[in-house]
Scaffold this active site. Sequence first.
Site, PDB file in Angstrom:
ATOM      1  N   LYS A   1     -18.394   9.090 -52.776  1.00 38.01           N
ATOM      2  CA  LYS A   1     -18.723   8.039 -51.803  1.00 38.01           C
ATOM      3  C   LYS A   1     -17.658   7.984 -50.709  1.00 38.01           C
ATOM      4  O   LYS A   1     -16.595   8.606 -50.841  1.00 38.01           O
ATOM      5  CB  LYS A   1     -18.830   6.693 -52.528  1.00 38.01           C
ATOM      6  CG  LYS A   1     -17.537   6.253 -53.201  1.00 38.01           C
ATOM      7  CD  LYS A   1     -17.771   5.091 -54.158  1.00 38.01           C
ATOM      8  CE  LYS A   1     -16.482   4.688 -54.832  1.00 38.01           C
ATOM      9  NZ  LYS A   1     -16.706   3.724 -55.932  1.00 38.01           N
TER      10      LYS A   1
ATOM     11  N   ARG B   1     -20.174  -7.882 -59.834  1.00 35.43           N
ATOM     12  CA  ARG B   1     -20.256  -7.295 -58.501  1.00 35.43           C
ATOM     13  C   ARG B   1     -21.632  -6.669 -58.338  1.00 35.43           C
ATOM     14  O   ARG B   1     -22.507  -7.226 -57.695  1.00 35.43           O
ATOM     15  CB  ARG B   1     -19.134  -6.253 -58.354  1.00 35.43           C
ATOM     16  CG  ARG B   1     -18.886  -5.770 -56.974  1.00 35.43           C
ATOM     17  CD  ARG B   1     -17.806  -4.711 -56.928  1.00 35.43           C
ATOM     18  NE  ARG B   1     -18.175  -3.473 -57.593  1.00 35.43           N
ATOM     19  CZ  ARG B   1     -17.527  -2.318 -57.474  1.00 35.43           C
ATOM     20  NH1 ARG B   1     -16.436  -2.253 -56.721  1.00 35.43           N
ATOM     21  NH2 ARG B   1     -17.923  -1.236 -58.105  1.00 35.43           N
TER      22      ARG B   1
ATOM     23  N   TYR C   1       7.278  -1.880 -30.391  1.00 43.86           N
ATOM     24  CA  TYR C   1       6.708  -3.232 -30.233  1.00 43.86           C
ATOM     25  C   TYR C   1       7.436  -4.233 -31.108  1.00 43.86           C
ATOM     26  O   TYR C   1       7.771  -3.928 -32.264  1.00 43.86           O
ATOM     27  CB  TYR C   1       5.239  -3.239 -30.650  1.00 43.86           C
ATOM     28  CG  TYR C   1       4.297  -2.592 -29.669  1.00 43.86           C
ATOM     29  CD1 TYR C   1       4.170  -3.070 -28.362  1.00 43.86           C
ATOM     30  CD2 TYR C   1       3.496  -1.520 -30.067  1.00 43.86           C
ATOM     31  CE1 TYR C   1       3.287  -2.487 -27.474  1.00 43.86           C
ATOM     32  CE2 TYR C   1       2.598  -0.933 -29.191  1.00 43.86           C
ATOM     33  CZ  TYR C   1       2.494  -1.419 -27.890  1.00 43.86           C
ATOM     34  OH  TYR C   1       1.616  -0.840 -27.027  1.00 43.86           O
TER      35      TYR C   1
ATOM     36  N   MET D   1      -0.606   2.126 -32.152  1.00 42.68           N
ATOM     37  CA  MET D   1      -1.956   2.675 -32.327  1.00 42.68           C
ATOM     38  C   MET D   1      -1.952   4.198 -32.454  1.00 42.68           C
ATOM     39  O   MET D   1      -2.641   4.774 -33.296  1.00 42.68           O
ATOM     40  CB  MET D   1      -2.844   2.253 -31.159  1.00 42.68           C
ATOM     41  CG  MET D   1      -4.295   2.662 -31.344  1.00 42.68           C
ATOM     42  SD  MET D   1      -5.319   2.264 -29.918  1.00 42.68           S
ATOM     43  CE  MET D   1      -5.320   0.480 -29.986  1.00 42.68           C
TER      44      MET D   1
HETATM   45  C1  LIG Z   1     -16.101   4.154 -57.105  1.00 41.94           C
HETATM   46  C2  LIG Z   1     -16.765   4.127 -58.430  1.00 41.94           C
HETATM   47  C3  LIG Z   1     -16.430   5.071 -59.412  1.00 41.94           C
HETATM   48  C4  LIG Z   1     -15.262   6.032 -59.250  1.00 41.94           C
HETATM   49  O1  LIG Z   1     -14.074   5.304 -59.438  1.00 41.94           O
HETATM   50  P1  LIG Z   1     -12.610   5.993 -59.357  1.00 41.94           P
HETATM   51  O2  LIG Z   1     -11.713   4.880 -59.730  1.00 41.94           O
HETATM   52  O3  LIG Z   1     -12.434   6.431 -57.943  1.00 41.94           O
HETATM   53  O4  LIG Z   1     -12.602   7.115 -60.308  1.00 41.94           O
HETATM   54  C5  LIG Z   1     -17.180   5.086 -60.579  1.00 41.94           C
HETATM   55  N1  LIG Z   1     -18.187   4.198 -60.772  1.00 41.94           N
HETATM   56  C6  LIG Z   1     -18.515   3.261 -59.869  1.00 41.94           C
HETATM   57  C7  LIG Z   1     -19.620   2.322 -60.153  1.00 41.94           C
HETATM   58  C8  LIG Z   1     -17.803   3.178 -58.668  1.00 41.94           C
HETATM   59  O5  LIG Z   1     -18.105   2.225 -57.782  1.00 41.94           O
END
Ligand SMILES: *Cc1c(COP(=O)(O)O)cnc(C)c1O
Length: 385
Positions: free
Chosen positions: A47, A153, A275, A323
Amino acid sequence: MPTTPAPAPISDAYAGAILTIDLDAIVANYRLLSGKLSGASLSAVVKADGYGLGAEPVAAALAGAGCRVFYVAHIEEGIRLRQALNDTGNSDFVQAEIHVLGGLLPNTEDAYDASRLIPVLGSLDQIHNWKSYCQRLERPLPCDIHADTGMARLGLPPVEVEKLVEEPSRLDDLNILTVISHLACADEPDNPKNAEQLDAFRELRRHLPQGLASFANSSGIFLGPDYHFDQARPGAALFGVAPVPGDPNPMAQVVKLQGKIAQVRAVDTPQTVGYGASHRIESPARIATVIIGYADGFLRSLSNKGTGYIGNIPVPVVGRVSMDLITLDVTGVPEHLCPVGALVDLIGPNNPIDQVAAAAGTIGYEILTSLGHRYHRAYVGGGST
Ligand SMILES: *Cc1c(COP(=O)(O)O)cnc(C)c1O
């Protein structure tokens, strides 16, 4: 009439910083994690554009190492990844499963079907909608069920799981590949929450035995075999983040980030840098200005906190991160080692991701997913790529 000269071609060779991504290191990490699982299979979470490293090259390298199950967060990430895997023309890669953790949003069913994506269903409503869609098509398309065991969640909350157990017909006609849940505190091995979630997931599996059970993220794999079930779902550790904070990191380092020196100035009289005048030079010093800033994901919280390296010589970030630029105190570095155009290691063997994250007051995940898009990105290793 004077002719206008053609503009210079755009080339990221002119970039202020170079991000090198070692695909062989990702493959080595995949194999290391695989070796920790006895019997369980290993998927890969790619992801957020492969944790900032490029979902497509990363997934292709992992597919080359035998990975056939990918998880993304958003449906659009899934659509792009499907296209990229199709484009490889390799039939094993084309057949790979792409699961979408975000679940089934309204009116996305057709896109799931067209791109052969697998929704991770996280509520009774989503289960109902997917089931109706499959019944309409008279095709039992694959899906996963996500049950919440302690994150509040995503996933079916306990009351919805209960309803499902009372009325198992809600799952009729569904082709369930995986039942998943996610750990809240896997990076804290001593946290009692881990065992509580483990008990909850085992209990859940007694009632929902369909498909594979998938529970452990990167850190979860290191909690031991009880947490492995049928399939593990690591992300961060594949990309070099330490799975057990505080312990020596067993993962190979994947990312190297180097910034280019734009100017070096000798400062002979007391004055301030950058800055907010947050750093004051009292005795003669040399300051190198490097072409990277918070717009590139070099977090502003590294102001007066980060450390670069020229060879093995540490050079502290002095003054605020702006930046497009940072300033480093190179007083201790021989002049011939830091000419204009020389590269300073900002993530590397001397300052790995987790160390940079600690200096910035965050976690390696955020450092990776913040990596900018002005870098010259170089992929090394990975066989054909
Ligand atoms: C992001 C995620 C993972 C992977 O988690 P890591 O800590 O990066 O290994 C696995 N399962 C779900 C549901 C996630 O959201």
